[in-house]
Scaffold this active site. Structure first.
Site, PDB file in Angstrom:
ATOM      1  N   ASN A   9      65.872  31.566  81.341  1.00 59.66           N
ATOM      2  CA  ASN A   9      65.710  32.664  80.770  1.00 59.66           C
ATOM      3  C   ASN A   9      65.457  33.890  81.937  1.00 59.66           C
ATOM      4  O   ASN A   9      64.436  33.987  82.572  1.00 59.66           O
ATOM      5  CB  ASN A   9      64.650  32.981  79.589  1.00 59.66           C
ATOM      6  CG  ASN A   9      64.537  34.391  79.322  1.00 59.66           C
ATOM      7  OD1 ASN A   9      65.308  35.155  79.335  1.00 59.66           O
ATOM      8  ND2 ASN A   9      63.300  34.732  78.637  1.00 59.66           N
ATOM      9  N   TRP A  10      66.688  34.496  82.476  1.00 62.67           N
ATOM     10  CA  TRP A  10      66.472  35.223  83.492  1.00 62.67           C
ATOM     11  C   TRP A  10      65.928  36.547  83.274  1.00 62.67           C
ATOM     12  O   TRP A  10      65.293  37.444  84.149  1.00 62.67           O
ATOM     13  CB  TRP A  10      67.928  35.507  84.088  1.00 62.67           C
ATOM     14  CG  TRP A  10      68.735  34.439  84.734  1.00 62.67           C
ATOM     15  CD1 TRP A  10      68.023  33.065  84.705  1.00 62.67           C
ATOM     16  CD2 TRP A  10      69.566  34.763  85.459  1.00 62.67           C
ATOM     17  NE1 TRP A  10      68.880  32.526  85.689  1.00 62.67           N
ATOM     18  CE2 TRP A  10      70.036  33.316  86.030  1.00 62.67           C
ATOM     19  CE3 TRP A  10      70.526  35.660  85.676  1.00 62.67           C
ATOM     20  CZ2 TRP A  10      71.159  33.054  86.845  1.00 62.67           C
ATOM     21  CZ3 TRP A  10      71.702  35.184  86.565  1.00 62.67           C
ATOM     22  CH2 TRP A  10      71.918  34.170  87.028  1.00 62.67           C
ATOM     23  N   LYS A  11      65.434  36.832  81.915  1.00 58.18           N
ATOM     24  CA  LYS A  11      64.741  38.122  81.626  1.00 58.18           C
ATOM     25  C   LYS A  11      65.441  39.365  82.164  1.00 58.18           C
ATOM     26  O   LYS A  11      66.841  39.395  82.381  1.00 58.18           O
ATOM     27  CB  LYS A  11      63.280  38.392  81.710  1.00 58.18           C
ATOM     28  CG  LYS A  11      62.641  36.896  81.363  1.00 58.18           C
ATOM     29  CD  LYS A  11      61.005  37.024  81.623  1.00 58.18           C
ATOM     30  CE  LYS A  11      60.590  35.812  81.361  1.00 58.18           C
ATOM     31  NZ  LYS A  11      59.136  35.768  80.761  1.00 58.18           N
ATOM     32  N   HIS A  93      62.013  36.103  70.806  1.00 64.32           N
ATOM     33  CA  HIS A  93      60.960  36.056  72.024  1.00 64.32           C
ATOM     34  C   HIS A  93      59.772  36.852  71.885  1.00 64.32           C
ATOM     35  O   HIS A  93      59.940  38.183  71.613  1.00 64.32           O
ATOM     36  CB  HIS A  93      61.773  36.418  73.444  1.00 64.32           C
ATOM     37  CG  HIS A  93      61.022  35.707  74.623  1.00 64.32           C
ATOM     38  ND1 HIS A  93      60.149  36.547  75.134  1.00 64.32           N
ATOM     39  CD2 HIS A  93      61.389  34.978  75.222  1.00 64.32           C
ATOM     40  CE1 HIS A  93      59.560  35.867  76.147  1.00 64.32           C
ATOM     41  NE2 HIS A  93      60.316  34.881  76.374  1.00 64.32           N
ATOM     42  N   GLU A  95      58.240  38.827  73.999  1.00 65.03           N
ATOM     43  CA  GLU A  95      58.256  39.760  74.672  1.00 65.03           C
ATOM     44  C   GLU A  95      59.040  40.959  73.863  1.00 65.03           C
ATOM     45  O   GLU A  95      58.855  42.173  73.871  1.00 65.03           O
ATOM     46  CB  GLU A  95      59.131  39.641  76.073  1.00 65.03           C
ATOM     47  CG  GLU A  95      58.057  39.038  77.106  1.00 65.03           C
ATOM     48  CD  GLU A  95      58.674  38.295  78.198  1.00 65.03           C
ATOM     49  OE1 GLU A  95      60.052  38.447  78.393  1.00 65.03           O
ATOM     50  OE2 GLU A  95      57.964  37.572  78.921  1.00 65.03           O
ATOM     51  N   GLU A 165      56.572  28.488  72.428  1.00 63.40           N
ATOM     52  CA  GLU A 165      56.023  29.171  73.623  1.00 63.40           C
ATOM     53  C   GLU A 165      54.686  29.988  73.227  1.00 63.40           C
ATOM     54  O   GLU A 165      54.762  31.097  72.661  1.00 63.40           O
ATOM     55  CB  GLU A 165      57.208  30.334  73.988  1.00 63.40           C
ATOM     56  CG  GLU A 165      58.493  29.993  74.336  1.00 63.40           C
ATOM     57  CD  GLU A 165      59.183  30.746  75.317  1.00 63.40           C
ATOM     58  OE1 GLU A 165      59.402  30.368  76.361  1.00 63.40           O
ATOM     59  OE2 GLU A 165      59.327  31.784  74.715  1.00 63.40           O
ATOM     60  N   GLY A 171      54.597  33.548  81.560  1.00 67.97           N
ATOM     61  CA  GLY A 171      54.461  34.493  82.909  1.00 67.97           C
ATOM     62  C   GLY A 171      53.310  34.427  83.397  1.00 67.97           C
ATOM     63  O   GLY A 171      52.843  35.316  84.191  1.00 67.97           O
ATOM     64  N   SER A 209      55.390  28.882  81.589  1.00 63.21           N
ATOM     65  CA  SER A 209      54.824  28.672  83.050  1.00 63.21           C
ATOM     66  C   SER A 209      55.506  27.016  83.495  1.00 63.21           C
ATOM     67  O   SER A 209      54.613  26.291  83.933  1.00 63.21           O
ATOM     68  CB  SER A 209      53.419  28.750  83.290  1.00 63.21           C
ATOM     69  OG  SER A 209      53.084  30.278  83.067  1.00 63.21           O
TER      70      SER A 209
HETATM   71  C1  PEP Z   1      60.079  32.804  79.039  1.00 64.12           C
HETATM   72  O1  PEP Z   1      60.227  33.887  79.166  1.00 64.12           O
HETATM   73  O2  PEP Z   1      60.395  32.355  77.711  1.00 64.12           O
HETATM   74  C2  PEP Z   1      58.949  31.959  79.777  1.00 64.12           C
HETATM   75  C3  PEP Z   1      58.586  30.850  79.318  1.00 64.12           C
HETATM   76  O3  PEP Z   1      58.607  32.461  80.908  1.00 64.12           O
HETATM   77  P1  PEP Z   1      57.765  31.832  82.067  1.00 64.12           P
HETATM   78  O4  PEP Z   1      58.626  30.331  82.180  1.00 64.12           O
HETATM   79  O5  PEP Z   1      57.822  32.695  83.393  1.00 64.12           O
HETATM   80  O6  PEP Z   1      56.424  31.586  81.535  1.00 64.12           O
END
Ligand code: PEP
Length: 247
Positions: A9-11, A93, A95, A165, A171, A209
């Protein structure tokens, strides 16, 4: 050894130039043991399609509109994503749940629109740190899952993916422990099996993470069919290393 689903996931990161380098590294990966997907910002879908067609890597988007089309300024429909041959899309998600106040009903509609266009939705579910402190992790996660399971009739268990998640792990550099990932994935699996006799066919990913250091341990766990990788997917060589893991 089962094939896993490795999703990056590049966000809201990237540029035409930096993407070109990432795509080049990824497209050079051949005979991967896993199915590998990158979820790029909408504006780079054309670049993803041009760069990755013919490679082992699939692409998709990070969000989709809850509407089919029309006067919804700034939104991108599932039909548009299908135009760019998106294979997967994230739905719900954390976010977006937080910063865009996405409600359950909006999430179900997004999920349905993706399915209507044969794009596999990846439903993100997970508890916050506060939920966890209050001992509500399990109930929060199952409620988020039920939003989709209970509202969509005739949902094929193999047509979607669930990503567990924990919000506090995203993050932060603090992945959930393998024990807690195992426990939550078993709970989700049991719930899916209770919902549908073919509940075994829904893939469950872990996200939060994930790095080159912990990915193998996580991928080896029972009921973990893959990982959703945020920050570590921005470093193409790290992401490729995770994509090559045989678990
Ligand atoms: C995500 O954005 O879904 C995610 C898991 O980010 P990260 O790996 O940076 O925790």
């Amino acid at each position: 050894m089962a094939q896993k689903l490795i999703v990056g996931n590049w966000k809201m990161n990237g540029s035409l130039r930096s993407n070109a380098l990432r795509f080049q590294v990824l497209a050079g990966e051949v005979q991967l043991p896993n199915q590998v997907v990158v979820l790029v910002p909408f504006v780079y879908l054309a670049q993803a399609k041009a760069s990755l067609t013919g490679s082992d890597i699939l692409w998709g988007a990070q969000d989709v509109s809850d509407q089919a089309g029309g006067a919804f300024t700034g939104d991108v429909s599932a039909e548009m994503l299908a135009d760019f041959a998106c294979h997967y899309v994230l739905v719900g998600h954390s976010e977006r749940r937080k910063t865009h106040n996405e409600s359950d009903i909006v999430i179900v509609d997004k999920f349905q629109h993706a399915l209507n266009r044969s794009i596999t939705p990846i439903l993100c579910i997970g508890e916050t740190a506060q939920d966890r402190q209050e001992g509500k992790s399990e109930s929060v996660v199952l409620e988020q899952l039920d939003v989709v399971l209970k509202r969509l009739e005739c949902l094929d268990p193999a047509s979607f993916v669930v990503a567990y998640e924990p919000v506090w792990a995203i993050g932060t550099g603090k992945s959930a422990s393998v024990e807690s990932i195992s426990a939550m994935h078993s709970l989700i699996r049991a719930h899916l099996k209770k919902w549908n006799a073919r509940g075994e066919e829904t893939r469950i990913l872990y996200g939060g993470s994930v790095t080159t250091e912990n990915a193998e341990r996580i991928l080896k766990l029972e009921n973990v069919e893959g990982v959703l990788v945020g920050n570590a997917s921005l470093e193409a060589h790290d992401f490729a290393a995770i994509a090559r893991i045989t678990a």
